[in-house]
Scaffold this motif. Structure first.
Motif, PDB file in Angstrom:
ATOM      1  N   SER A 143      54.674  82.805  32.800  1.00  0.00           N
ATOM      2  CA  SER A 143      54.112  81.578  33.084  1.00  0.00           C
ATOM      3  C   SER A 143      55.208  80.624  33.683  1.00  0.00           C
ATOM      4  O   SER A 143      56.357  80.980  33.792  1.00  0.00           O
ATOM      5  CB  SER A 143      54.080  80.578  31.634  1.00  0.00           C
ATOM      6  OG  SER A 143      55.162  80.449  30.944  1.00  0.00           O
ATOM      7  N   GLU A 190      55.918  77.662  33.065  1.00  0.00           N
ATOM      8  CA  GLU A 190      56.806  76.991  31.935  1.00  0.00           C
ATOM      9  C   GLU A 190      58.142  77.810  31.772  1.00  0.00           C
ATOM     10  O   GLU A 190      58.989  77.209  31.469  1.00  0.00           O
ATOM     11  CB  GLU A 190      55.913  76.594  30.630  1.00  0.00           C
ATOM     12  CG  GLU A 190      56.658  75.427  29.955  1.00  0.00           C
ATOM     13  CD  GLU A 190      56.639  74.280  30.474  1.00  0.00           C
ATOM     14  OE1 GLU A 190      57.833  73.615  30.554  1.00  0.00           O
ATOM     15  OE2 GLU A 190      55.607  73.712  31.216  1.00  0.00           O
ATOM     16  N   GLU A 201      53.465  70.184  38.515  1.00  0.00           N
ATOM     17  CA  GLU A 201      54.559  71.164  38.612  1.00  0.00           C
ATOM     18  C   GLU A 201      55.309  71.534  40.020  1.00  0.00           C
ATOM     19  O   GLU A 201      56.556  71.842  39.701  1.00  0.00           O
ATOM     20  CB  GLU A 201      53.916  72.563  38.215  1.00  0.00           C
ATOM     21  CG  GLU A 201      53.179  72.525  37.003  1.00  0.00           C
ATOM     22  CD  GLU A 201      52.199  73.958  36.689  1.00  0.00           C
ATOM     23  OE1 GLU A 201      52.078  74.723  35.820  1.00  0.00           O
ATOM     24  OE2 GLU A 201      51.454  74.497  37.833  1.00  0.00           O
TER      25      GLU A 201
END
Length: 384
Positions: free
Chosen positions: A156, A158, A126
């Motif tokens: 999140s 994402e 990430e």
């Protein structure tokens, strides 16, 4: 040279200022080539031979780091990136996008940022994604506090990365003076937390633009008659931002004139499909002429089914119309066809329903349809 590269990387990763995350991820990664002679350092050649940039990329990048006189700091940065798991191609992409990344201090900036992000729970992969998405923002230590605020907002990493793909300005916007007031305004509109997150993934500028602009766009979007909690509301926001809230009234007038809609009908059409506002005048005019003059739809019928206005005229609407008209003219349909339904179904369903059953009676139909989809009109599709 390989021994030198490994020793530089090992020294960097064993430094107390580098987080354990670096050492963990980087033990098996080779660093990029290190320039052996500082006195012979030339920025352009370094970017090509060491960073892997093309000559064209180098012409654009070199003026931004022309002040560099030594490879020492760039070498440390490249070793740092290799330690994060970046390949040579990844490193070239980062440097091409943000040449000044080579000027960042590994000890004072990059390592503390990585340590902070790891503390927020970001995995090594990430973190590398974040570097690739916003390398210029990554060399700001304030990034850590920004992400600490944004994570609960987006729900999140994402989702947050999705927003950053649409615009990394979130990472430089002032939280107290810009971002938080905009979030408060969106909540005061009655938008649920999940709706705010979905809106801001696609339109991160809702958080980074001035409060005045955000409020103007949202008020105008509400005026289109789209419920705020509906999935379509995000498209209303996009349409208003695309056209400009000051131009929405003029675009509504054009739609009324072009399709012969009343005030209520244009309201229905735009509330059902706000992206109508983003279509060009030429596109809208051509769809109106085809749907009303050729197919025979009533204006009110189109207003309640506005999505068909946005389908491709040459690649979808006209070829399918030709197929149904051909079948009807040759007595191959048991009942009058629904042009609307034929426009709406996907390609597989259209072929299964209107082309495959007629292979014997109309053996050239599939070929003619494919030709029509390319913008040509087969002789069999020319009707008296």
């Amino acid at each position: 040279m390989l021994r030198l590269r490994r020793s530089v990387l090992a020294k960097l990763l064993s430094s107390p200022s580098v987080s354990p995350l670096h050492r963990l991820v980087s033990t098996t990664v080779s660093a990029p080539a290190v320039s052996p002679d500082p006195s012979s350092f030339v920025v352009e050649e370094y970017l090509v031979s060491t960073c892997g940039l093309t000559r064209r990329q180098t012409v654009k990048a070199s003026p931004r780091i022309s002040h560099l006189k030594s490879p020492a700091n760039p070498d440390a940065v490249l070793a740092f990136l290799a330690g994060l798991g970046f390949s040579g191609a990844d490193i070239a992409a980062v440097v091409a996008r943000d040449p000044q990344f080579l000027c960042a201090s590994v000890e004072r900036t990059l390592s503390p940022v990585v340590a902070g992000l790891a503390g927020l729970g970001l995995s090594p992969s990430e973190i590398t994604r974040l570097v690739s998405l916003a390398p210029d923002k990554f060399r700001r230590r304030s990034m850590v506090s920004k992400l600490q605020y944004y994570l609960p907002l987006f729900g999140s990493y994402e989702n947050l990365f999705g927003a950053l793909r649409h615009g990394s300005g979130l990472l430089t916007s002032d939280l107290e003076r810009v971002v938080k007031p905009n979030v408060t305004f969106l909540r005061e509109l009655g938008l649920a937390h999940c709706v705010i997150a979905k809106l801001c993934i696609t339109f991160p500028w809702l958080l980074s633009f001035s409060s005045e602009r955000v409020q103007a766009v949202m008020v105008c979007a509400q005026g289109l008659g789209v419920p705020r909690q509906s999935r379509m509301f995000r498209y209303a926001v996009h349409a208003v931002a695309f056209v400009g809230e000051q131009n929405v009234a003029a675009k509504l007038d054009y739609l009324k004139k072009t399709f012969g809609w009343s005030d209520s009908e244009v309201g229905v059409a735009v509330s059902k499909f706000p992206l109508l506002l983003t279509r060009s005048h030429h596109m809208l005019q051509s769809r109106s002429e085809f749907l009303i003059s050729e197919v025979g739809f009533e204006p009110s019928y189109i207003a309640h089914r506005p999505i068909i206005v946005c389908f491709s005229l040459e690649g979808r609407l006209r070829p399918r119309y030709y197929v149904l008209k051909f079948l009807k003219e040759n007595g191959l349909l048991k009942a009058d066809p629904s042009y609307y339904l034929s426009f709406m179904v996907n390609e597989t369903a259209f072929s299964k329903r209107y082309i495959c059953p007629h292979k014997e009676a109309a053996p050239y139909l599939a070929e003619d349809y494919a030709t029509a989809c390319k913008g040509e009109v087969p002789a069999r599709f020319i009707f008296a």
